[in-house]
Design a protein around this motif. Structure first.
Motif, mmCIF file in Angstrom:
data_model
loop_
_atom_site.group_PDB
_atom_site.id
_atom_site.type_symbol
_atom_site.label_atom_id
_atom_site.label_comp_id
_atom_site.label_asym_id
_atom_site.label_seq_id
_atom_site.Cartn_x
_atom_site.Cartn_y
_atom_site.Cartn_z
ATOM 1 N N UNK A 24 -11.978 2.648 6.662
ATOM 2 C CA UNK A 24 -12.751 1.283 7.182
ATOM 3 C C UNK A 24 -13.838 1.218 6.643
ATOM 4 N N UNK A 25 -14.405 0.003 5.964
ATOM 5 C CA UNK A 25 -15.705 -0.101 5.412
ATOM 6 C C UNK A 25 -16.277 -1.462 6.339
ATOM 7 N N UNK A 26 -17.269 -1.018 7.321
ATOM 8 C CA UNK A 26 -17.782 -1.954 8.030
ATOM 9 C C UNK A 26 -19.140 -2.278 7.637
ATOM 10 N N UNK A 27 -19.159 -3.716 7.330
ATOM 11 C CA UNK A 27 -20.379 -4.222 6.649
ATOM 12 C C UNK A 27 -20.884 -5.491 7.636
ATOM 13 N N UNK A 28 -21.893 -5.815 7.843
ATOM 14 C CA UNK A 28 -22.603 -6.637 8.703
ATOM 15 C C UNK A 28 -22.254 -6.785 10.223
ATOM 16 N N UNK A 211 -15.376 -8.193 -0.172
ATOM 17 C CA UNK A 211 -16.637 -8.655 0.496
ATOM 18 C C UNK A 211 -16.051 -9.057 1.816
ATOM 19 N N UNK A 212 -16.522 -8.127 2.844
ATOM 20 C CA UNK A 212 -15.914 -8.313 4.004
ATOM 21 C C UNK A 212 -16.711 -9.396 4.858
ATOM 22 N N UNK A 213 -17.708 -9.855 4.326
ATOM 23 C CA UNK A 213 -18.393 -10.879 5.104
ATOM 24 C C UNK A 213 -19.317 -10.455 6.331
ATOM 25 N N UNK A 228 -13.563 -6.599 8.827
ATOM 26 C CA UNK A 228 -13.908 -5.305 8.045
ATOM 27 C C UNK A 228 -12.977 -5.111 6.939
ATOM 28 N N UNK A 229 -13.365 -4.258 6.068
ATOM 29 C CA UNK A 229 -12.356 -4.001 5.084
ATOM 30 C C UNK A 229 -11.584 -2.683 5.233
ATOM 31 N N UNK A 251 -7.198 -4.425 2.246
ATOM 32 C CA UNK A 251 -7.055 -5.441 3.278
ATOM 33 C C UNK A 251 -8.456 -5.824 4.042
ATOM 34 N N UNK A 252 -8.218 -7.251 4.427
ATOM 35 C CA UNK A 252 -9.286 -7.840 5.249
ATOM 36 C C UNK A 252 -8.797 -7.503 6.966
ATOM 37 N N UNK A 253 -9.245 -7.007 7.661
ATOM 38 C CA UNK A 253 -9.033 -6.788 9.139
ATOM 39 C C UNK A 253 -9.805 -7.208 10.085
#
Length: 306
Positions: A24-28, A211-213, A228-229, A251-253
């Motif tokens: 999981x890549x957690x941005x913002x 880019x997960x926003x 998240x990504x 994926x966008x989750x």
């Protein structure tokens, strides 16, 4: 777009920090403790590794929430890198370090600086122990999933607060050529980023940008979940959209946190006409402006509108 200072320049590691089967890549996250709790529950349910790629803090301008987020990261030994919010908190500068594109209105920029100034006062008066933690955090990271090299940062491949991975920039042929060359030369397969506060995804010849926003705010019209990504060897049934690259799924989750509780918490910290209320409350309550399909810039992606 505004150019970032040299202190924001990136130097990716030569080797992956760790191997993962589900990342999981957690941005913002933006200080949304309710989104954090949901993400950690999701990660626990499938044994995912979690990397926070910046702007972990923003709305959490009160001691309890700010410390809670950092304690969870430390307690679970999760990987965290700096976004411009944390980088500027560590440097002691007065601005937010967003380096907005030139088209951004002055009101938005001014409110962001005021939000960051309040957060900075909190850290310096109540949470000073975290300044040294932020100073030690990296600006970028490299992780391997199924043998694929996943480059992770906050902005773009050049700068911590670069806007090169906004949907507008990714749509440009010259930018696509630049990224294709970068993927080929660095032998990277995926660039996972955030920063622009709006999701974007493109599958190129030599690699994928996702880019997960925002993990801690809505990203689409009428949709009140964060994003998240997720990059893994097996697909998720919850994916909003997905691309496949060799053995991995990108994926966008959705992060389906409790919006009512988040708003109640937000309103206690940011009163009417405060800079965060003016800039963000409508988005939190009603969703953002873009449609899911608008996040897909190019390449083959499957979209699952939910």
């Amino acid at each position: 777009m505004s150019s970032c200072p040299l202190s924001y320049a990136l130097n990716f590691p030569p080797e992956p920090k760790f191997q993962s089967r589900c990342l999981y890549v957690v941005g913002g996250l933006y200080g949304n403790v309710f989104a954090l709790n949901e993400i950690l529950a999701m990660a626990d349910a499938e044994g995912a590794d979690v990397v926070f790629n910046g702007d972990i803090h923003w709305f959490d301008a009160e001691t309890k929430s700010f410390c809670q987020i950092e304690r969870e990261i430390e307690k679970r030994a999760l990987t965290a890198i700096n976004g411009n919010v944390e980088f500027e908190l560590a440097s002691g500068q007065n601005g937010c370090g967003c380096f907005y594109p030139s088209c951004t209105d002055a009101g938005t920029i001014n409110r962001s600086n005021l939000i960051h100034a309040r957060l900075s006062r909190l850290v310096n008066e109540e949470c000073k122990q975290f300044i040294e933690i932020f100073k030690k955090r990296a600006k970028c990271e490299l992780v391997s999933v199924g043998g694929a090299n996943i480059a992770i940062t906050h902005g773009d491949e050049k700068f911590l607060a670069g806007w090169g991975c906004s949907s507008e920039n990714l749509a440009q042929k010259v930018r696509q050529d630049e990224l294709n060359l970068w993927f080929k030369e660095r032998k990277f397969d995926v660039l996972a980023c955030t920063h622009t506060c709006a999701p974007a995804a493109i599958a190129l010849e030599n690699g994928v940008v996702i880019n997960n926003g925002a993990a801690g705010m809505p990203n689409f019209a009428g949709k009140l979940y964060g994003l998240i990504t997720r990059i893994a060897l097996k697909p998720s049934k919850e994916a909003i959209y997905r691309a496949r690259l060799g053995e991995i799924y990108i994926e966008a989750l959705p992060v389906r946190y409790d919006t009512a509780k988040f708003l109640e918490w937000f309103d206690q910290i940011w009163k009417a006409q405060s800079p965060a209320e003016v800039s963000y409350r409508d988005r939190i309550a009603n969703g953002s402006e873009g449609e899911i399909k608008e996040a897909i810039v190019g390449g083959f992606w499957q979209i699952y509108a939910k």
